[in-house]
Design a protein around this motif. Structure first.
Motif, PDB file in Angstrom:
ATOM      1  N   SER A 107      33.263  37.121  40.265  1.00 54.25           N
ATOM      2  CA  SER A 107      33.453  36.006  39.515  1.00 54.25           C
ATOM      3  C   SER A 107      34.480  36.199  38.058  1.00 54.25           C
ATOM      4  N   ARG A 108      34.411  37.651  37.695  1.00 54.04           N
ATOM      5  CA  ARG A 108      35.176  38.200  36.776  1.00 54.04           C
ATOM      6  C   ARG A 108      36.587  38.500  36.795  1.00 54.04           C
ATOM      7  N   SER A 109      36.494  39.448  37.919  1.00 58.67           N
ATOM      8  CA  SER A 109      37.985  39.862  38.135  1.00 58.67           C
ATOM      9  C   SER A 109      38.800  38.916  38.976  1.00 58.67           C
ATOM     10  N   LYS A 110      38.511  38.102  39.514  1.00 56.92           N
ATOM     11  CA  LYS A 110      39.157  37.103  40.457  1.00 56.92           C
ATOM     12  C   LYS A 110      40.103  37.768  41.504  1.00 56.92           C
ATOM     13  N   VAL A 111      39.490  38.809  41.997  1.00 59.02           N
ATOM     14  CA  VAL A 111      40.184  39.653  42.956  1.00 59.02           C
ATOM     15  C   VAL A 111      40.236  38.816  44.318  1.00 59.02           C
ATOM     16  N   ARG A 112      41.525  38.976  45.041  1.00 55.00           N
ATOM     17  CA  ARG A 112      41.619  38.466  46.331  1.00 55.00           C
ATOM     18  C   ARG A 112      41.297  39.256  47.160  1.00 55.00           C
ATOM     19  N   VAL A 113      40.562  38.872  48.129  1.00 56.24           N
ATOM     20  CA  VAL A 113      39.938  39.714  49.294  1.00 56.24           C
ATOM     21  C   VAL A 113      40.466  39.437  50.588  1.00 56.24           C
ATOM     22  N   CYS A 114      40.425  40.340  51.655  1.00 58.88           N
ATOM     23  CA  CYS A 114      40.494  39.955  52.947  1.00 58.88           C
ATOM     24  C   CYS A 114      39.182  40.220  53.577  1.00 58.88           C
ATOM     25  N   TRP A 171      29.028  34.241  47.504  1.00 59.49           N
ATOM     26  CA  TRP A 171      29.556  35.145  46.552  1.00 59.49           C
ATOM     27  C   TRP A 171      30.510  34.866  45.360  1.00 59.49           C
ATOM     28  N   GLY A 172      30.903  33.532  45.245  1.00 59.42           N
ATOM     29  CA  GLY A 172      31.801  33.132  44.321  1.00 59.42           C
ATOM     30  C   GLY A 172      33.213  33.522  44.512  1.00 59.42           C
ATOM     31  N   ILE A 173      33.564  33.533  45.860  1.00 55.88           N
ATOM     32  CA  ILE A 173      35.171  34.082  46.246  1.00 55.88           C
ATOM     33  C   ILE A 173      35.703  32.805  46.431  1.00 55.88           C
ATOM     34  N   ASP A 174      36.758  32.626  45.735  1.00 55.70           N
ATOM     35  CA  ASP A 174      37.707  31.392  45.847  1.00 55.70           C
ATOM     36  C   ASP A 174      39.216  31.681  46.233  1.00 55.70           C
ATOM     37  N   LYS A 175      39.384  33.070  46.448  1.00 57.66           N
ATOM     38  CA  LYS A 175      40.960  33.736  46.556  1.00 57.66           C
ATOM     39  C   LYS A 175      40.820  34.468  47.948  1.00 57.66           C
ATOM     40  N   VAL A 176      41.401  34.110  48.881  1.00 61.18           N
ATOM     41  CA  VAL A 176      41.291  34.924  50.172  1.00 61.18           C
ATOM     42  C   VAL A 176      42.576  35.100  50.347  1.00 61.18           C
ATOM     43  N   PHE A 177      43.028  36.608  50.950  1.00 59.53           N
ATOM     44  CA  PHE A 177      44.474  36.791  51.459  1.00 59.53           C
ATOM     45  C   PHE A 177      44.513  36.820  52.899  1.00 59.53           C
ATOM     46  N   THR A 178      43.747  37.310  53.726  1.00 58.00           N
ATOM     47  CA  THR A 178      43.634  36.924  55.189  1.00 58.00           C
ATOM     48  C   THR A 178      42.308  37.244  55.552  1.00 58.00           C
ATOM     49  N   ILE A 179      42.103  36.810  56.923  1.00 57.96           N
ATOM     50  CA  ILE A 179      40.707  36.760  57.527  1.00 57.96           C
ATOM     51  C   ILE A 179      41.146  37.173  58.933  1.00 57.96           C
ATOM     52  N   ALA A 464      49.647  42.676  36.779  1.00 62.95           N
ATOM     53  CA  ALA A 464      48.370  42.781  36.988  1.00 62.95           C
ATOM     54  C   ALA A 464      47.680  43.408  35.831  1.00 62.95           C
ATOM     55  N   LYS A 465      46.639  43.031  35.098  1.00 64.35           N
ATOM     56  CA  LYS A 465      46.050  43.496  33.841  1.00 64.35           C
ATOM     57  C   LYS A 465      44.713  44.367  34.547  1.00 64.35           C
ATOM     58  N   GLU A 466      44.814  45.392  34.051  1.00 65.35           N
ATOM     59  CA  GLU A 466      43.516  46.572  34.502  1.00 65.35           C
ATOM     60  C   GLU A 466      42.166  46.013  33.653  1.00 65.35           C
ATOM     61  N   THR A 467      41.355  45.350  34.754  1.00 65.07           N
ATOM     62  CA  THR A 467      40.130  44.561  34.292  1.00 65.07           C
ATOM     63  C   THR A 467      39.042  45.088  34.806  1.00 65.07           C
ATOM     64  N   ASP A 468      38.871  46.235  35.350  1.00 71.88           N
ATOM     65  CA  ASP A 468      37.828  46.838  36.005  1.00 71.88           C
ATOM     66  C   ASP A 468      37.738  48.121  36.389  1.00 71.88           C
ATOM     67  N   ASP A 469      36.437  48.983  36.337  1.00 70.67           N
ATOM     68  CA  ASP A 469      36.682  50.216  36.625  1.00 70.67           C
ATOM     69  C   ASP A 469      35.864  50.530  38.014  1.00 70.67           C
ATOM     70  N   VAL A 470      35.679  49.400  38.646  1.00 61.64           N
ATOM     71  CA  VAL A 470      35.184  48.584  39.765  1.00 61.64           C
ATOM     72  C   VAL A 470      33.795  48.659  39.843  1.00 61.64           C
ATOM     73  N   PHE A 471      33.077  49.836  40.133  1.00 60.53           N
ATOM     74  CA  PHE A 471      31.568  49.496  40.340  1.00 60.53           C
ATOM     75  C   PHE A 471      30.760  50.597  39.666  1.00 60.53           C
ATOM     76  N   SER A 472      29.623  49.957  39.255  1.00 60.79           N
ATOM     77  CA  SER A 472      28.628  50.911  38.886  1.00 60.79           C
ATOM     78  C   SER A 472      27.263  50.876  39.588  1.00 60.79           C
ATOM     79  N   PHE A 473      27.684  50.622  40.947  1.00 68.69           N
ATOM     80  CA  PHE A 473      26.291  50.716  41.855  1.00 68.69           C
ATOM     81  C   PHE A 473      25.471  51.740  41.779  1.00 68.69           C
ATOM     82  N   GLY A 474      24.205  51.554  41.613  1.00 70.61           N
ATOM     83  CA  GLY A 474      23.614  52.979  41.832  1.00 70.61           C
ATOM     84  C   GLY A 474      22.205  53.108  41.247  1.00 70.61           C
ATOM     85  N   VAL A 475      21.868  54.244  40.731  1.00 73.08           N
ATOM     86  CA  VAL A 475      20.379  54.600  40.399  1.00 73.08           C
ATOM     87  C   VAL A 475      19.927  54.226  39.238  1.00 73.08           C
ATOM     88  N   GLY A 476      20.553  52.991  38.473  1.00 72.79           N
ATOM     89  CA  GLY A 476      19.981  52.539  37.271  1.00 72.79           C
ATOM     90  C   GLY A 476      19.047  51.822  37.705  1.00 72.79           C
TER      91      GLY A 476
END
Length: 498
Positions: A107-114, A171-179, A464-476
């Motif tokens: 939702s915040r990065s507005k990344v375009r996904v495949c 998942w709040g995705i509204d920009k898709v590159f390919t399927i 493109a602006k650098e807007t993420d460090d991408v992920f902090s998934f883990g043991v928190g």
């Protein structure tokens, strides 16, 4: 007793829970360690235990095994081991936490996904569908996340399209590159449905209005091409398959075969593998392993009467083809050499942890050149198979209009090849005159893409602006609140699970 220990006993001094101790800390690579300070945290230990069950694919009841509980008590008596029901709740909470992080990132990065999706039917006649997202983060790392694994009513295009729509909304995705989908007719209807929804949500939901949204799975097309060439299996393959079946049918037969391998002093420790007749790549692996152990099979034919009787006439059963003779083994070598290129390209196409779009055009040219050479082969067996495969190739990949142009433009944008490489290949395949027309069409697609990106994103400065460090998934201990706009920061409390 608790009152005595906590307030009155002068000899007992409770340990300060905030006190850190000197411990060995593992390195980032997982090998070696270094000294550091740490403190005991019940929640972090429980989360680490839940992640261990995921990463090592262990059953929930593992936490109640006597040996594991004794080991944990000796390792850290302060850790209160949970039951299997408690760890299930911890696993579910871990899933919820990671899902919320990923949704917030989208939702915040507005990344375009495949997207990649596939459907199948289980042996219980239940229809399933999986949706996987691939995207490039701002550190130029390819990320892969499975967004959905769910049941669907049927394999019709409308059902598939609505399922993809629900995943995008969830998942709040509204920009898709390919399927990317396989070649089933229903997928064309599904892609059309998704294009309509993306364009209705926002103007830049799909590139160029979804004109190049549909990507047909290259590995699936290659599988159709090779399978069509091998649909009439040669007797040599059947004879070798029957010999492998004999070896794999019982432990005693396998032991006799191992003895034959040892007596022949064959310098390989691998044994034969039985193929799945409907999967040509498994047939390739079976032939490759069987040819290496050819002398062992020939020794069985000389010494093992059960092996010989296995291929003789039987009143109750139809005679089996085999045992393989010299011609069969020679034909197997031809099949191996013939299929090696297609097998390697299939492995390249099937990679999921690295970008593969830029290898499509080069692999396409390799397959086409290989088929052109094999159709003129002197061996009638090879030429017959190659002609059948060539017809299937022309059906799916015959020209520029039968493939997604973005896959070719990926090579143009690759600094190792650029447009000159594409022109060189087109000149050698189609001739200079037709090649010029095809290159002109590709330039038109490039221009359309440039104008589309300029119209929607040109006013932001072109970068493109650098807007993420991408992920902090883990043991928190849960979802981090340490979020900047569009950036997920990794903190001491949240290490990376992947």
């Amino acid at each position: 007793m608790n009152t005595h220990i906590d307030k009155r006993c002068k000899k007992y001094r409770p340990v300060d829970p905030t006190q850190k101790v000197l411990v060995k800390q593992p390195s980032v690579s997982g090998f070696g360690s270094s000294l550091g300070v740490s403190k005991f945290d019940q929640l972090r230990c429980r989360r680490a235990l839940a992640e261990m069950l995921i990463l090592d694919e262990l059953p929930f009841r593992f936490v109640e095994n006597r040996g594991f509980r004794r080991f944990c008590f000796e390792l850290c008596p302060l850790f209160d081991l949970p039951s299997r029901r408690t760890i299930v709740r911890e696993l579910y909470q871990l899933y919820i936490d990671e899902k919320m992080k990923l949704k917030k990132y989208f939702s915040r990065s507005k990344v375009r996904v495949c997207l990649t999706t596939d459907t199948w039917t289980s042996i219980q006649n239940i229809n399933y569908m999986v949706v996987t997202a691939h995207f490039i983060d701002y550190d130029w790392q390819l990320q892969k996340r499975i967004l959905s694994f769910s049941q669907i009513v049927d394999h019709k295009g409308d059902s598939i399209g609505k399922c993809i729509e629900n995943v995008l909304i969830e998942w709040g995705i509204d920009k898709v590159f390919t399927i990317t989908v396989d070649n089933a007719t229903a997928n064309t209807t599904a892609i059309g449905y998704v294009i309509k929804k993306l364009n209705s949500w926002q103007d830049d939901g799909a590139i160029l209005g979804g004109k190049y949204l549909h990507v047909r799975c290259c590995a699936h097309i290659l599988n159709l091409i090779v399978s069509d060439g091998l649909k009439d299996l040669h007797d040599s393959i059947v004879a070798i398959r029957n010999a492998v079946k004999f070896v794999k049918s019982s432990p005693s037969r396998l032991d006799r075969f191992k003895n034959a391998v040892a007596h022949e002093k064959i310098g390989t420790k691998g044994l034969v593998v039985l193929d799945v007749p409907t999967r040509w790549n498994s047939t390739y692996l079976m032939l490759e392993s069987a040819v290496k152990l050819r002398k062992a099979f020939e020794r069985l034919g000389e010494e093992d009467i059960h092996y010989v009787n296995y291929f003789r006439d039987d009143e109750n059963e139809q005679k089996r083809i085999g045992p393989p003779n010299c011609d069969d083994w020679d034909n197997a070598k031809v099949f191996i050499n013939f299929l090696a290129t297609f097998y390697d390209i299939t492995l390249d196409f099937s990679a999921s942890l690295r970008v593969t779009s830029n290898i499509y055009f080069k692999s396409w040219c390799t397959i086409r050149n290989q088929l052109n050479l094999l159709t003129n082969e002197i061996d009638p067996l090879v030429s017959k198979i190659a002609v059948s495969m060539q017809q299937k190739f022309d059906k799916y990949w015959g020209g520029l209009e039968k493939t997604n142009n973005l896959l070719i433009l990926a090579v143009v944008l690759d600094p190792r090849y650029k447009l000159g490489y594409v022109k060189f290949r087109f000149d050698s395949i189609y001739g200079v005159e037709e090649s010029q027309s095809m290159i002109s069409k590709l330039k038109g697609v490039l221009l359309d893409l440039y104008e589309w990106y300029t119209r929607f994103y040109g006013s932001s400065g072109g970068g493109a602006k650098e807007t993420d460090d991408v992920f902090s998934f883990g043991v928190g201990g849960g979802l981090s609140d340490d979020l900047e706009f569009g950036r997920l920061k990794a903190t001491d409390e949240e290490d990376s699970l992947w």
